[in-house]
Design a protein around this motif. Structure first.
Motif: not given
Length: 310
Positions: A131, A133, A137, A177, A180-184
């Motif tokens: 991804t 994202e 990173y 990431a 899934a999106p890493s804002y967890h």
């Protein structure tokens, strides 16, 4: 005068095991094998936990898994190689790094630079197939370590440890990431744990290698501000680890209890440093504890999320 790497053969056409063994040792030193392995674990944990919290399957995500693990490892390997290439003058002075092939001349600096750039590029491309994202990173980690830490702050500022810690702390974010999106909250807490942990870990190393860092004129905290200041900062950073397991309540009470016990033990050892008469022995004990602390903590995260415990 430097020489290129090569596999040597005896007169009968068989491989010269002694020289081949030297080559293997050189490669392990060049890639800083223990550091590389230690950085691969958080990537895996981030990936694993992302699957756990999104209901995914490791088997179903096997292609993505290998791209993430291999890509990040190759990229990190490239960054470590570039660090060796740039730091050859420092490594020549420091006893613990004098066997690196960049110092001994077993590998030319041109070869090492080529390896570092190639691996960095290959790893980055592989991660771009996961991804964007995750790739971002990974680039942040690479840029922070190679440019911000190695080429800029390491020799000039005691904040080099803070800068360097960012590169290690993003590793679980890469793994998460990719899924899934890493804002967890979980990957954010993993970043914070790794960032804070690296400070006392690195300070312990710097205390043990005080004379070498001083001779090489590297601006590590113990060299610039002394052991008392270093011990105080180690205590503060370790104290900051204490509340963090409670933000990972989603991993269960067993994790919270065991992680808290690890933190208490770490803090107790740091307090002991204020009363010790043998700073070198204490710093070595802190180093050993810190290494085992992070390995146990991250493996515990895997263990408590295994299907048999759900």
């Amino acid at each position: 005068m430097t020489k290129e790497i090569e596999i040597s053969y005896n007169e009968n056409g068989t491989i010269d095991n002694e020289k081949t063994g030297t080559l293997i040792a050189d490669l392990k030193s060049l890639f800083k094998a223990p550091v590389l392995i230690a950085n691969a674990l958080p990537v895996f944990v981030g990936f694993w936990l992302a699957l756990h919290f999104t209901g995914g399957s490791l088997l179903a995500s096997s292609k993505l898994f290998w791209l993430t693990i291999i890509g990040s490892t190759v990229l990190m390997g490239g960054a470590l190689v570039l660090n060796n290439w740039y730091d050859v003058d420092i490594d020549t002075v420091m006893k613990r790094t004098q066997k690196r092939p960049t110092v001994t001349g077993n590998m030319s600096l041109k070869t090492v630079l080529g390896i570092g750039i190639s691996m960095s590029a290959i790893g980055m491309v592989m991660l771009m197939f996961t991804t964007m994202e995750a790739a971002i990173y990974a680039f942040v980690g690479w840029f922070t370590y190679v440019i911000m830490y190695t080429m800029w702050t390491k020799r000039k500022y005691t904040l080099n440890t803070v800068i360097g810690s960012v590169s290690g702390a993003v590793t679980p974010m890469i793994g998460w990431a990719a899924i899934a999106p890493s804002y967890h909250l979980v990957p954010i807490m993993l970043f914070i744990i790794l960032f804070i942990w690296q400070m006392p870990h690195t300070f312990a190393i710097a205390m043990r290698k005080y004379n070498e860092y001083k001779a090489a004129n590297v601006a590590m905290l113990p060299v610039v501000r002394g052991f008392k200041m270093t011990k105080r900062q180690m205590f503060v950073y370790i104290a900051c680890l204490l509340p963090l397991p409670f933000y990972l309540g989603s991993l269960g009470m067993v994790f919270i209890v065991l992680a808290t016990l690890l933190n208490i033990g770490f803090l107790a050892m740091s307090i002991q440093g204020f009363f010790t008469k043998d700073d070198d022995k204490w710093a070595f004990a802190m180093f050993l504890y810190s290494v085992n602390y992070i390995a146990i903590l991250f493996m515990l995260m895997i263990a408590v999320t295994l299907p048999i415990f759900q």
